[in-house]
Each structure stands twice: as structure tokens, then as C-alpha cells.
Design a protein around this motif. Structure first.
Motif, PDB file in Angstrom:
ATOM      1  N   GLN A 124      11.506 -66.848 -70.150  1.00  0.00           N
ATOM      2  CA  GLN A 124      12.380 -66.055 -69.626  1.00  0.00           C
ATOM      3  C   GLN A 124      12.576 -64.577 -69.680  1.00  0.00           C
ATOM      4  O   GLN A 124      12.265 -63.709 -70.645  1.00  0.00           O
ATOM      5  CB  GLN A 124      14.132 -66.543 -70.987  1.00  0.00           C
ATOM      6  CG  GLN A 124      13.085 -66.291 -71.694  1.00  0.00           C
ATOM      7  CD  GLN A 124      14.186 -67.358 -72.856  1.00  0.00           C
ATOM      8  OE1 GLN A 124      15.448 -66.454 -73.041  1.00  0.00           O
ATOM      9  NE2 GLN A 124      13.725 -67.631 -73.919  1.00  0.00           N
ATOM     10  N   PRO A 125      13.562 -64.790 -68.367  1.00  0.00           N
ATOM     11  CA  PRO A 125      12.869 -62.492 -68.360  1.00  0.00           C
ATOM     12  C   PRO A 125      13.805 -61.962 -69.454  1.00  0.00           C
ATOM     13  O   PRO A 125      13.279 -60.629 -70.013  1.00  0.00           O
ATOM     14  CB  PRO A 125      13.880 -62.768 -66.520  1.00  0.00           C
ATOM     15  CG  PRO A 125      15.383 -63.963 -66.758  1.00  0.00           C
ATOM     16  CD  PRO A 125      14.200 -64.571 -67.344  1.00  0.00           C
ATOM     17  N   THR A 126      14.428 -62.313 -69.989  1.00  0.00           N
ATOM     18  CA  THR A 126      15.492 -61.734 -71.350  1.00  0.00           C
ATOM     19  C   THR A 126      14.606 -61.998 -72.630  1.00  0.00           C
ATOM     20  O   THR A 126      15.941 -62.531 -73.304  1.00  0.00           O
ATOM     21  CB  THR A 126      16.795 -62.045 -71.255  1.00  0.00           C
ATOM     22  OG1 THR A 126      17.367 -63.341 -71.886  1.00  0.00           O
ATOM     23  CG2 THR A 126      17.506 -61.086 -69.875  1.00  0.00           C
ATOM     24  N   PHE A 127      13.574 -62.337 -73.189  1.00  0.00           N
ATOM     25  CA  PHE A 127      13.150 -62.969 -73.979  1.00  0.00           C
ATOM     26  C   PHE A 127      13.016 -62.096 -74.834  1.00  0.00           C
ATOM     27  O   PHE A 127      13.578 -62.526 -75.944  1.00  0.00           O
ATOM     28  CB  PHE A 127      11.412 -63.088 -73.598  1.00  0.00           C
ATOM     29  CG  PHE A 127      11.145 -63.773 -75.059  1.00  0.00           C
ATOM     30  CD1 PHE A 127      11.290 -64.982 -75.453  1.00  0.00           C
ATOM     31  CD2 PHE A 127      10.142 -63.139 -75.235  1.00  0.00           C
ATOM     32  CE1 PHE A 127      10.513 -65.743 -76.715  1.00  0.00           C
ATOM     33  CE2 PHE A 127       9.040 -64.136 -76.594  1.00  0.00           C
ATOM     34  CZ  PHE A 127       9.820 -64.229 -77.715  1.00  0.00           C
ATOM     35  N   LYS A 128      12.715 -60.874 -74.991  1.00  0.00           N
ATOM     36  CA  LYS A 128      13.028 -59.728 -76.312  1.00  0.00           C
ATOM     37  C   LYS A 128      14.426 -59.409 -76.799  1.00  0.00           C
ATOM     38  O   LYS A 128      14.430 -59.903 -77.683  1.00  0.00           O
ATOM     39  CB  LYS A 128      12.806 -58.661 -75.790  1.00  0.00           C
ATOM     40  CG  LYS A 128      10.835 -59.183 -76.093  1.00  0.00           C
ATOM     41  CD  LYS A 128      10.119 -56.909 -75.653  1.00  0.00           C
ATOM     42  CE  LYS A 128      11.350 -56.396 -74.635  1.00  0.00           C
ATOM     43  NZ  LYS A 128      10.875 -55.184 -73.665  1.00  0.00           N
ATOM     44  N   ASP A 129      15.545 -59.876 -75.629  1.00  0.00           N
ATOM     45  CA  ASP A 129      16.270 -59.480 -76.475  1.00  0.00           C
ATOM     46  C   ASP A 129      17.370 -60.708 -77.014  1.00  0.00           C
ATOM     47  O   ASP A 129      17.857 -60.807 -77.653  1.00  0.00           O
ATOM     48  CB  ASP A 129      17.520 -59.271 -75.432  1.00  0.00           C
ATOM     49  CG  ASP A 129      17.338 -57.968 -75.136  1.00  0.00           C
ATOM     50  OD1 ASP A 129      16.902 -56.853 -75.493  1.00  0.00           O
ATOM     51  OD2 ASP A 129      17.959 -57.677 -73.133  1.00  0.00           O
ATOM     52  N   SER A 130      17.130 -61.502 -75.758  1.00  0.00           N
ATOM     53  CA  SER A 130      16.946 -63.066 -76.578  1.00  0.00           C
ATOM     54  C   SER A 130      16.283 -63.478 -78.037  1.00  0.00           C
ATOM     55  O   SER A 130      17.780 -64.281 -78.805  1.00  0.00           O
ATOM     56  CB  SER A 130      16.655 -64.508 -76.044  1.00  0.00           C
ATOM     57  OG  SER A 130      17.331 -65.685 -76.122  1.00  0.00           O
TER      58      SER A 130
END
Length: 279
Positions: free
Chosen positions: A104-110
Motif C-alpha cells: 500500500q502506498p501509504t504503508f509507513k503512515d498507516s
């Protein structure tokens, strides 16, 4: 997706829990000239098509006998070549969950947001349970054994190492252990702790623990009612997950990846504060 057919449920066992972890253990610990290494290497290389292969494909490609293959299959916990292939079908779904978890492109934030929410949830859930009672049992019981799937045993191994550092030996049994007979040797003076975040391993190993005489504790997310019949105490990591009475596939989230590790950190912290006396 859930596997909810009784016949499919019965294809699993304590030893035959995960075909990939069993064969990776052989790859990691065997000589390359060993026939078991040859078979494990071949089957892992063909894991994507294994459920459509026949035993004769393996015989022809690996230059081994049918009896050699049968011995290998039994050594990793399966009754037959067909039994092993049945588990590959489940494994494919489970493997995709690893990819989906991080893809998922927002893995770190997620993951940061999810971890924060998980820690708060576990703290709140544990506060309503008497975790100090479990710590007291770890201190006072004669033998302590942790039962854990090998694929998710890193947190249990870390806890085992931490406890040894302060003089308390804890034994670990996984689906790859040769010491599974230790469960039947436990008495009422002992403690068995099963770790199964999704509840799958607890469901799979319920027949292995039902006659164990030790005080039995389960750490899980799964609120399945059937698990109450096998355990004296159940510590839930969260109250926000539904009960699942069957083996579920593809459950990957911050709880299954990191939850039990944090739970063990809480246990170790309380143990050190309550019972560790520095010399």
C-alpha cells in the motif's frame, strides 16, 4: 476467507501446521547433499504449482524413490503427498496476505497510526484482565512451556531469552520441535502458555492440549467459544475482533504481527518489577 469444512479442519496438526516453515527449517539446517535438503529445495521451488503436481513428478525430477518421499513427508508432519498438497492450497491464500499487508502506498503512515491504536487498545484490554496473576504463575509454577507456531515464534524466543537472563527457564514447543512429547509430561504444578493471535494455532492444536494436566493459558485475539473448553485462562489482546470458530486464512494486521511481542514485553516488565532481585 475461512476454511469451515470439518474434513479440511482435520488436515492440520501440531507438526504439519505450515509446509513452508517446515521445509525452510530443513534448508537452514541441513547439508546440501542431504536428500531431505534436495526434496525441500525442489518443493519450495515449485510451491506455486505443487498442488497440481503428482508424486511421480517429484520422483522423476529428484531421482528419489517413492518411499523416500513418503519418509520426508511424514518427517514434516503430513500423512501423505495428498495431505501435504491440501495444505499448499491454504498456504497460497495465507502468503498473499503477507503481500497485501505491505503493498500500500501509504504503508509507513498507516503502520504508525495502526501501531498507536493497537498499543492503546492492548493496554486498555489488558487493564481489564488480571495479567499480574499470569506473571505470578510464571514465577511460581515448576515448569513453564510456551506453545507457538514456528512461523510466529520470534516473540516467544525473545521472551525465553529475556527470562533466562534473570534466571527463569522457559521451554518452547513449536510445530517444528522434536520435543512435542513434553506437553504430555506436564503436571498440575506446571504452566502451558499457547500463543495464537488469530486463533488458528489454538484451534489446530486443541487436541494436543486437551489432556495436558498443566494450568493452560491462551493469548489470542479470537473470542471463539470452543477455546474456553481447552484453556483455564484466556488473555485477549483486544475486544474488537469477532469470534471465529474455524481456521481463518489471510489474517495479517498489526495485532498478528506485533501484538504478542508487546504482550510479552508487558509480562517481562511486570515480572522484573515484582520478582527480580539484582545481586
Amino acid at each position: 476467507m475461512n476454511i469451515n469444512n470439518d474434513n479440511q479442519q482435520n488436515t492440520f496438526s501440531l507438526r504439519g501446521f505450515n509446509i513452508v516453515s517446515s521445509m525452510l527449517s530443513i534448508i537452514n539446517h541441513s547439508d546440501e547433499n542431504d536428500v531431505n535438503y534436495t526434496l525441500a529445495n525442489y518443493l519450495l521451488a515449485h510451491i506455486d504449482t505443487l498442488d497440481s503436481m503428482s508424486i511421480y513428478d517429484v520422483i522423476d525430477d529428484c531421482f528419489v524413490s517413492r518411499s523416500t518421499i513418503h519418509r520426508f513427508i511424514k518427517s514434516i508432519g503430513f500423512d501423505s503427498f495428498t495431505h501435504m498438497k491440501d495444505n499448499v492450497k491454504r498456504l497460497r491464500i495465507h502468503s498473499m496476505a503477507f503481500i497485501d499487508f505491505v503493498n500500500q502506498p501509504t504503508f509507513k503512515d498507516s503502520i504508525v497510526k495502526s501501531m498507536d491504536e493497537m498499543l492503546k487498545d492492548i493496554n486498555s484490554t489488558i487493564a481489564a484482565q488480571n495479567i499480574e496473576e499470569l506473571v505470578e504463575k510464571i514465577f511460581s509454577r515448576r515448569n513453564i512451556v510456551i506453545l507457538n507456531a514456528d512461523t510466529s515464534s520470534s516473540s516467544a524466543k525473545e521472551f525465553q531469552l529475556e527470562m533466562v537472563s534473570i534466571g527463569r527457564l522457559i521451554k518452547l514447543v513449536t510445530n517444528l520441535s522434536s520435543n512435542t512429547g513434553i506437553l504430555n509430561a506436564l503436571t498440575e504444578e506446571d504452566l502451558l502458555i499457547t500463543c495464537s493471535a488469530s486463533g488458528n494455532y489454538a484451534i489446530i492444536t486443541k487436541d494436543d492440549v486437551k489432556d495436558v494436566k498443566a494450568h493452560k493459558v491462551l493469548i489470542t485475539l479470537n473470542h471463539a467459544k470452543q477455546l474456553n473448553d481447552y484453556y483455564d485462562d484466556i488473555y485477549f489482546l483486544s475486544n474488537n475482533f469477532q469470534a471465529c470458530e474455524y481456521i481463518s486464512n489471510g489474517m495479517q494486521n498489526v495485532y498478528t504481527r506485533y501484538g504478542i511481542n508487546y504482550f510479552f514485553d508487558l509480562l517481562f516488565s511486570i515480572y522484573v518489577q515484582n520478582y527480580y532481585v539484582k545481586n
